[in-house]
Design an enzyme around this catalytic site. Structure first.
Site, PDB file in Angstrom:
ATOM      1  N   GLU A  87       1.152  -0.594  -4.917  1.00  0.00           N
ATOM      2  CA  GLU A  87       0.848   0.781  -5.441  1.00  0.00           C
ATOM      3  C   GLU A  87       0.974   1.709  -5.270  1.00  0.00           C
ATOM      4  OE1 GLU A  87      -2.927   2.681  -3.700  1.00  0.00           O
ATOM      5  OE2 GLU A  87      -2.378   2.275  -2.018  1.00  0.00           O
TER       6      GLU A  87
ATOM      7  N   ASP B 178       0.877  -1.221   0.002  1.00  0.00           N
ATOM      8  CA  ASP B 178       0.105   0.204   0.019  1.00  0.00           C
ATOM      9  C   ASP B 178       0.949   1.619   0.211  1.00  0.00           C
ATOM     10  OD1 ASP B 178      -2.967   1.593   1.066  1.00  0.00           O
ATOM     11  OD2 ASP B 178      -2.000   2.025   2.611  1.00  0.00           O
TER      12      ASP B 178
END
Length: 523
Positions: free
Chosen positions: A267, A203
């Protein structure tokens, strides 16, 4: 093991599960691990290869699990570690892979590490987070703006310093430059790998190593007011810093110690040239798949889309494997962005472009954004920056499995409103040959049967103001894809037998129908 087995992700399809909204097993209105296990056959029938599950770690849920208070546990809301062990065994028994979410840039402010860090300036864990004295005027050390609005710096009265947070104040930034903190985070990854996890989606990696010593971020002269107030500045000092790539290198080296190597999907939002650096920069190892978000907010226009595909293909480093995504738990659903009539065209695009696709749960049903009444809003981003269209609740609503109460998702009250129209339930779509679910199943079967659609080269054939055509080739096999992004017939301009049409008539010939996608075996 063959290279193809070691690199299963090159021919595979990833399916993202947002666990709060997939299936509830205990009636509390929130999905859980046992619920996921009970619905795995849906994924097998769909034809995907891997499951990515968004965070289920212990968390105060200030940002619904992206504020982690224990990197190696399971929050009781979602079950127990024993539930996880049963789930991963069930996933692997079905021939699927399992990816988890790893949140490297920040923890919860309730994590024991941060509780120790803020307890005193001389605590051994003080430097596990980013602390700074005030600016000369007594204010925050820099002008950085948090993703969810406001300053990235929060004042701590007890120790009289500011701590850094790129998102909510409840999400303090971990200091990856501290060797002990770095080792602890890598050890958390290792723990899950040792438990059998096949990889991670990592993330917000661009926020993992901000550099306050560089000072203020410059104003973005091209900001149009969209995307939230953080977009008003360029992240020159706070994002994509050189240390981030050394962090990624260590993650990848750890993943490569396993056989087969574990997959890392990163990401990182940014300009295309920034994103492709995460494949590996300056001799460092990168992610196998840095997420490509070019289509997730693109104007639904054939020339725009074709241009983005061409730009991405041209920017990929030598040997890099592409990937595509049209939706996730943070962005508006593709059926709402492109229009319900275009959802099948979008699915065809996603599943026939070169590279690894990721399907967000519900997109295989053509789910659209669900309107959230003001008194039901849960998303902290919407609460902090209201009225800018940033509410992520709209795309996180639970799946409806059947026509029973609450769509078979829960026996209690669902945590968010649901779309309960019969046409969007899994049960109804499974029995409808023309449904979005069955279109996805046909597309995925075709991908599996045709190496040209997984391992083949990509070439643009033609594009105009209403349609887009491209070819995939592997050996002597050539497959063409024609997409009509308009509501009027268009020439197909591809000679060969139809392999699949989004109309459901796979024997269709002649012009493309309005809103049709067609896959053709080229002569």
């Amino acid at each position: 093991m063959t290279d193809r087995g070691r690199e299963w992700w090159k021919t595979g399809v990833i399916y993202q599960i947002y666990p709060r909204s997939f299936q509830d097993s205990d009636g509390d209105g929130v999905g859980d691990l046992a619920g996921i296990e009970s619905r795995l056959d849906h994924l097998v029938d769909l034809g995907v290869d891997a499951v990515w599950i968004s965070p289920f770690y212990p968390s105060p849920m200030a940002d619904f699990g992206y504020d982690v208070s224990d990197y190696t546990g399971v929050d009781p809301l979602f079950g127990t570690l024993e539930d996880f062990e049963r789930l991963i065994a069930a996933i692997h028994a079905r021939g699927l892979k399992l990816l988890l979410d790893f949140v490297p840039s920040h923890s919860s402010d309730q994590h024991p590490w941060f509780q120790a860090s803020r307890s005193a300036r001389d605590d051994p864990k003080r430097d596990w987070y980013v602390w700074r004295d005030p600016a000369p005027d007594g204010g925050p050390p820099t002008n950085w703006i948090a993703e969810f609005g406001g300053s990235t710096w929060d004042w701590d009265d007890a120790t009289e310093q500011y701590y850094l947070h790129s998102f909510l104040p409840e999400q303090p930034t971990i200091n990856w430059r501290n060797p002990a903190a770095r080792a602890a985070m890598l050890d958390a990854i290792r723990t899950w790998f040792d438990r059998g996890v096949d990889g991670f989606r990592v993330d917000a990696i661009e926020h993992a190593a901000p550099d306050p010593e560089k000072g203020d971020n410059p104003v973005d002269p091209d900001w149009d007011g969209g995307g939230g107030p953080a977009r008003a500045h360029l992240g020159a000092a706070s994002k994509h810093q050189p240390e981030v790539f050394r962090v990624v290198d260590e993650m990848r080296r750890l993943a490569e110690r396993y056989d087969p190597p574990r997959l890392l999907v990163g990401e990182a939002y940014g300009r295309l040239e920034e994103v492709v650096r995460y494949y590996g920069a300056e001799g460092l190892h990168g992610f196998q798949l840095p997420f490509n978000f070019l289509l997730i907010g693109a104007e639904w226009d054939p020339r725009v889309i074709a241009g983005l595909v061409e730009a991405y293909e041209a920017a990929l480093p030598e040997g890099a494997w592409p990937n595509w995504v049209l939706g996730n738990h943070d962005r508006h659903r593709i059926a709402s962005r492109a229009g319900r009539a275009q959802a099948g065209v979008a699915a065809t695009l996603l599943l026939t472009l070169r590279g690894t696709p990721t399907i967000y749960q519900g997109d295989e049903l053509g789910m659209e954004n669900v309107e959230i009444p003001p008194d039901r809003v849960q998303d902290p981003w919407e609460k902090r920056v209201p009225g800018q269209g940033l509410n992520r609740d709209q795309v996180r609503t639970p799946l409806a499995w059947d026509g029973t109460a609450h769509g078979g998702f829960t026996t209690g009250a669902p945590w968010l409103p649901m779309d309960l129209r019969p046409a969007v339930t899994v049960e109804a779509q499974r029995g409808d040959p023309a449904s979005m679910l069955n279109l996805h199943r046909r597309l995925l079967r075709l991908r599996r049967a045709e190496p040209a659609l997984t391992l083949g080269d990509y070439r643009t054939i033609s594009v105009d103001d209403a349609s887009f055509r491209f070819a995939r080739s592997h050996g002597s096999r050539r497959i063409g894809v024609a997409l009509n992004l308009s509501d009027r017939p268009r020439p197909v301009d591809l000679n060969g037998a139809t392999l699949l049409s989004t109309t459901g008539d796979d024997a269709l010939t002649g012009d493309l129908a309005p809103n049709e996608g067609r896959v053709v075996a080229l002569d």
